[in-house]
Design an enzyme around this catalytic site. Structure first.
Site, PDB file in Angstrom:
ATOM      1  N   ASP A 181      41.932  45.626  23.224  1.00 37.05           N
ATOM      2  CA  ASP A 181      40.868  44.635  23.276  1.00 37.05           C
ATOM      3  C   ASP A 181      39.954  44.961  24.449  1.00 37.05           C
ATOM      4  OD1 ASP A 181      42.185  43.499  21.190  1.00 37.05           O
ATOM      5  OD2 ASP A 181      42.687  41.622  22.206  1.00 37.05           O
ATOM      6  N   ASP A 185      40.624  34.713  11.284  1.00 38.61           N
ATOM      7  CA  ASP A 185      41.234  34.154  12.490  1.00 38.61           C
ATOM      8  C   ASP A 185      41.305  32.645  12.311  1.00 38.61           C
ATOM      9  OD1 ASP A 185      41.006  36.785  13.443  1.00 38.61           O
ATOM     10  OD2 ASP A 185      39.022  36.366  14.281  1.00 38.61           O
TER      11      ASP A 185
END
Length: 239
Positions: free
Chosen positions: A8, A129
């Site tokens: 990330d 998500d």
């Protein structure tokens, strides 16, 4: 099943967030390309990248870090975060990405997902998500009333390569994945599903492997950096 190690990207560094909150980040490596090389040398078969700044900005922000990773590794690589138009999709794929992940636009502009999947077969994934089963967009900052499973089903005929399903409340929290919800989603669609969020132990990987759903793989980040998951053993379990 494939183990997708997560890198990330925030401000050019490899970080992990807790519950997707940008102000709760931990820097694990200031050189993301070196981290990617470590994963490749350890035997990983894929890389999973997220441009966290890009997810909030709505456009690529950590492009230089992504390009450095692509230049220094030869693993298939997927990227999400800030990819919201055809121009950006084309640009990333032309730079050597194997797969782009479309999240926010899957809710706001599903026709773009369909068009991209037609133009680039096998190279477009949908990122779903969710908090409590409802989809969140724009770097998880905005919640919708869209049901995660309904959204996944809406792309059954679109030709997308995979669905990356993340339970936001588990992400980065080292509390284990939402196995029940992930398995239910995977059993509801024919699209390959990749589990994400909370994968923090070898037992979690075994549970996903044996959950009764045909999962394509699992994404793990913090547990790999913290050493909670032994990478060679994890790869062996999923193979």
């Amino acid at each position: 099943m494939i183990l997708y190690p997560a890198i990330d990207l925030k401000d050019g560094h490899a970080v992990r967030l807790v519950h997707g909150e940008m102000n709760r980040s931990t820097v694990f490596n200031e050189n993301p390309a070196a981290q990617a090389l470590d994963f490749m040398r350890a035997g990983c078969e894929w890389l999973h990248l997220v441009d966290l700044n890009g997810a909030f900005a709505g456009e690529p922000v950590n492009a230089s870090a992504v390009e450095a990773i692509l230049a220094q590794t030869d693993l298939p690589t997927q990227l999400g975060g800030g990819i919201r138009n055809m121009e950006t999709i084309e640009r990333w794929l032309s730079k050597g990405l194997t797969r782009v992940i479309l999240g926010t636009v899957a809710v706001e502009n599903p026709n773009l997902v369909r068009e991209a999947a037609r133009r680039f077969p096998g190279q477009v994934a949908v990122g779903i998500d969710a908090r409590h089963g409802k989809v969140a967009t724009k770097g998880w900052a905005e919640e919708t009333d869209v049901d995660a499973t309904d959204l996944a089903k809406s792309f059954e005929d679109a030709g997308v390569a995979a669905i990356i399903y993340t339970d936001i409340l588990r992400d980065g929290a080292m509390k284990g994945p939402n196995i029940e919800a992930t398995a239910a989603l995977a059993n509801a669609v024919s699209i390959p599903v990749i589990a994400s969020g909370g994968v923090s132990s070898l037992d979690d990987l075994r549970a996903l492997r044996d959950c009764g759903a045909p999962l394509n793989g699992a994404i793990s980040g913090r547990a790999l950096y913290d050493g909670a998951i032994d990478l060679p053993e994890a790869l062996a379990i999923l193979r």
